[in-house]
Design a protein around this motif. Structure first.
Motif, PDB file in Angstrom:
ATOM      1  N   CYS A 136      12.138   5.505  -8.026  1.00 29.25           N
ATOM      2  CA  CYS A 136      13.280   5.870  -7.186  1.00 29.25           C
ATOM      3  C   CYS A 136      12.961   5.559  -5.715  1.00 29.25           C
ATOM      4  N   GLY A 137      13.779   4.738  -5.091  1.00 29.19           N
ATOM      5  CA  GLY A 137      13.563   4.381  -3.694  1.00 29.19           C
ATOM      6  C   GLY A 137      12.896   3.037  -3.493  1.00 29.19           C
ATOM      7  N   SER A 138      12.519   2.343  -4.595  1.00 32.42           N
ATOM      8  CA  SER A 138      11.780   1.090  -4.460  1.00 32.42           C
ATOM      9  C   SER A 138      12.589  -0.012  -3.782  1.00 32.42           C
ATOM     10  N   GLU A 167       0.830  -1.210   0.000  1.00 34.98           N
ATOM     11  CA  GLU A 167       0.000   0.000   0.000  1.00 34.98           C
ATOM     12  C   GLU A 167       0.860   1.254   0.000  1.00 34.98           C
ATOM     13  N   TYR A 168       1.947   1.208   0.763  1.00 36.74           N
ATOM     14  CA  TYR A 168       2.848   2.369   0.801  1.00 36.74           C
ATOM     15  C   TYR A 168       3.449   2.619  -0.577  1.00 36.74           C
ATOM     16  N   PHE A 169       3.886   1.536  -1.246  1.00 34.62           N
ATOM     17  CA  PHE A 169       4.497   1.684  -2.565  1.00 34.62           C
ATOM     18  C   PHE A 169       3.480   2.206  -3.573  1.00 34.62           C
ATOM     19  N   THR A 170       2.257   1.701  -3.525  1.00 34.64           N
ATOM     20  CA  THR A 170       1.211   2.168  -4.439  1.00 34.64           C
ATOM     21  C   THR A 170       0.966   3.666  -4.268  1.00 34.64           C
ATOM     22  N   ASN A 171       0.957   4.133  -3.037  1.00 35.11           N
ATOM     23  CA  ASN A 171       0.781   5.570  -2.786  1.00 35.11           C
ATOM     24  C   ASN A 171       1.941   6.373  -3.356  1.00 35.11           C
ATOM     25  N   GLU A 199       1.778   9.344  -6.136  1.00 39.50           N
ATOM     26  CA  GLU A 199       2.405  10.650  -5.918  1.00 39.50           C
ATOM     27  C   GLU A 199       3.291  11.022  -7.097  1.00 39.50           C
ATOM     28  N   LYS A 200       4.073  10.039  -7.584  1.00 35.27           N
ATOM     29  CA  LYS A 200       4.959  10.291  -8.717  1.00 35.27           C
ATOM     30  C   LYS A 200       4.166  10.665  -9.959  1.00 35.27           C
ATOM     31  N   LYS A 201       3.059   9.967 -10.215  1.00 35.38           N
ATOM     32  CA  LYS A 201       2.230  10.274 -11.384  1.00 35.38           C
ATOM     33  C   LYS A 201       1.622  11.666 -11.274  1.00 35.38           C
ATOM     34  N   ASN A 202       1.162  12.033 -10.081  1.00 34.50           N
ATOM     35  CA  ASN A 202       0.577  13.365  -9.901  1.00 34.50           C
ATOM     36  C   ASN A 202       1.610  14.465 -10.144  1.00 34.50           C
TER      37      ASN A 202
END
Length: 600
Positions: free
Chosen positions: A223-225, A153-157, A161-164
């Motif tokens: 980035c950060g995955s 869930e954290y990664f999906t958020n 955020e990146k897309k926005n």
């Protein structure tokens, strides 16, 4: 009188506590009441009372930047738990980066790759130390499903955020262009990859061929995955430590709903012997890696020793070109044609590849296989009986999109259909090759089906490039890959332990074999071996038997074999090829067991 009596009693008490007389009687009494020594007694009491203590929970995550096996930055994640009201460091894991910077890359490319890698690792460290540290606090490390759900869930958020941010940047750019009233950009005349230029009128086309499917865009890496995969694996290690079981047993319990399997199999190693990348000064481009696979009849220890013997003989041959035999006739006319002219011997580069193996170059595939046969013959071994070969073709690196063909040798091009025919001839001539990895691009799905129908009962056709993004491999309980015998799975980026467990279950249910593979940018962490054993992978692809970050994994595999054999939990491995059925044949067609080549 009373004062004198009190003084006498004080002296007796002092002597008692000083241990001058009474301890002998005390020791006799203790031995009579408690046959255990005081130390053992306290240990038993501690173990008994620990059953009623609170279960350990996560109290802190620590992320830091460390170096991998080739000196590049990567992520380490440490797990601290509250155990019996004390903070205790439980374990750590070091992630492998998903890509390696090519050694022959241009300086600008190297600089851009290094900056991207540093940014990704720094972001991952920040995620672990801040967001994930707060989010996972007070969770039990044995609750892998809950941890992985929260990480997902954290990664999906973060992806949203990146897309926005990207949408906002695009809108701002459009507004700026509108303000400046810039004229619209003319379409580029360049031909996109995968599409052929139209022939000029009146000019004859050499061969009428179908256009190849264009290359699918590379899966973006957030980035950060690294923080997601690193934390999930670190939690799994912590859960194993808290449960007092090896990591491979903990993974097996997670996979089988906490039911311990009675027996376990070890994955067969695909040991890289030669690295023949395009950067080498040779003509051959078709072969990136040559790997040895020991037979299932040998123990893992015996298999590794056999591979080491072949490696030593190959090193001796390559360092002494004068002792190497010239090209020999393999059979019939092709052999005589091979002897008609002298070929230059392969040039051996005296260094060890980042894959932990020898680096060399060859003029063609047959010359390469001849040297392999010679090395085995010199030490009394036979390819196809005493050891098998696997070849990593890395075909996605060979495509010339202007010509729409694969460049298998310098200046030699083949269409996807011609590649299928070429592999058929190769396997028929050299049946000791029992696995081809990435013989075609993942986009050539029709040719993947053709090659599997033609060769599936003779060797494994493995997809590696198509399995780079594990989270996108499964769609509605199906595997989103071309038709193949199996896939190479790599634990990188946002991969979670639960993802691997679910995915391998689907693969095994669909008669696919699973290979756990180490990335090019490898670390010294040996958790990949435990993952492969616990998940029941058929093979494990770790690179060569050199470089510490590679050898430590082979040592871990040997230790697990010894432990399973001691506990009598080791089951013999069996190799079976997948006989791909035609559409008119039943889907439940039996597999063909791998036999040794027939002996005259």
């Amino acid at each position: 009188m009373e004062a004198g009596g009190r003084r006498a009693r004080r002296r007796e008490a002092a002597e008692y506590y000083r241990g001058q007389r009474v301890p002998e009687r005390m020791e006799e009494a203790l031995n009579a009441l408690f046959p255990l020594s005081p130390g053992d007694l306290y240990g038993e009491l501690a173990n008994y009372l620990s059953k009623y203590s609170k279960a350990p929970v996560i109290c802190k995550l620590v992320g830091r930047k460390v170096l991998d096996g080739v000196g590049q930055p990567t992520l380490e994640v440490e797990i601290y738990c509250t155990v019996k009201n004390y903070e205790k460091r439980i374990c750590s894991t070091v992630m492998s980066f998903h890509s390696q910077i090519p050694e022959n890359a241009l300086p600008e490319k190297i600089e851009a790759e290094e900056k991207e890698r540093n940014d990704s690792v720094n972001t991952a460290v920040e995620w672990v130390n801040e967001s994930l540290n707060t989010m996972l606090r007070d969770l039990e490390p044995t609750d892998q499903c809950q941890v992985d759900k929260m990480l997902g869930e954290y990664f999906t958020n973060k992806v949203e955020e990146k897309k926005n941010i990207q949408r906002q940047e695009e809108e701002e750019e459009e507004e700026a262009e509108a303000t400046l009233a810039l004229p619209p950009r003319a379409p580029s005349p360049a031909t996109p990859p995968g599409k052929k230029k139209s022939a000029k009128p009146g000019k004859k086309s050499s061969v009428a061929e179908r256009p190849i499917p264009p290359a699918e865009p590379a899966d973006p890496v957030l980035c950060g995955s690294l923080a997601i995969g690193g934390t999930s694996l670190a939690i799994a290690k912590a859960g194993a430590t808290i449960s007092h079981v090896p990591l491979y047993s903990h993974i097996a319990l997670l996979k089988h709903d906490q039911e311990s399997p009675e027996e376990m199999t070890l994955p067969l190693p695909m040991v890289t012997l030669l690295n023949c990348e395009k950067m080498s000064p040779s003509k051959l481009k078709l072969v990136k890696e040559v790997m040895l696979i020991p037979p299932v009849q040998l123990s893992l220890k015996q298999g590794i020793e056999r591979v080491l013997d072949i490696q030593k003989e190959m090193t001796r041959l390559l360092e002494s070109p004068g002792k190497m035999p010239g090209p020999q006739p393999a059979d019939g006319k092709k052999g005589r044609a091979q002897n008609s002219g002298k070929k230059s011997l392969p040039q051996f580069l005296k260094r060890i590849s980042h894959l932990g193996c020898l680096t060399t170059g060859y003029d063609d595939v047959e010359q390469l296989l001849l040297v392999m046969q010679t090395a085995c013959s010199n030490i009394g071994l036979e390819l196809g009986t005493d050891v098998y070969l696997a070849i990593n073709c890395a075909a996605h690196e060979l495509m010339d999109y202007d010509k729409g063909k694969y460049e298998i040798l310098t200046g030699t091009f083949k269409s996807p259909d011609e590649m299928v025919a070429m592999y058929g001839e190769l396997i028929d001539k050299f049946p000791f090759i029992i696995a081809l990895i990435d013989p075609l691009r993942k986009e050539d799905r029709e040719q993947w089906s053709n090659i599997c129908c033609a060769l599936g009962s003779k060797c494994y056709l493995i997809a590696e490039d198509a399995a780079t993004c594990i989270s996108k491999l499964k769609t509605d309980q199906n595997i989103n890959t071309p038709v193949c015998s199996g896939v190479v799975l790599k634990y990188v980026n946002e991969t979670k332990v639960s993802d691997l467990i679910e995915l391998t279950g689907i693969l095994h249910g669909q008669r696919h074999i699973t290979i756990l593979g180490s990335p090019d940018g490898e670390s010294s962490d040996d958790s990949l071996v435990d993952l492969a054993v616990g998940l029941g992978a058929r093979f494990i692809k770790l690179g060569g038997l050199s470089r510490g970050e590679r050898v430590t994994k082979y040592n871990r595999l040997l230790a697990i074999e010894e432990e399973l054999a001691k506990n009598r939990n080791l089951r013999e491995t069996k190799l079976e090829f997948v006989a791909f059925a035609e559409e008119s044949q039943p889907e439940n067609q039996l597999s063909d067991e791998l036999p040794p080549p027939e002996q005259d």
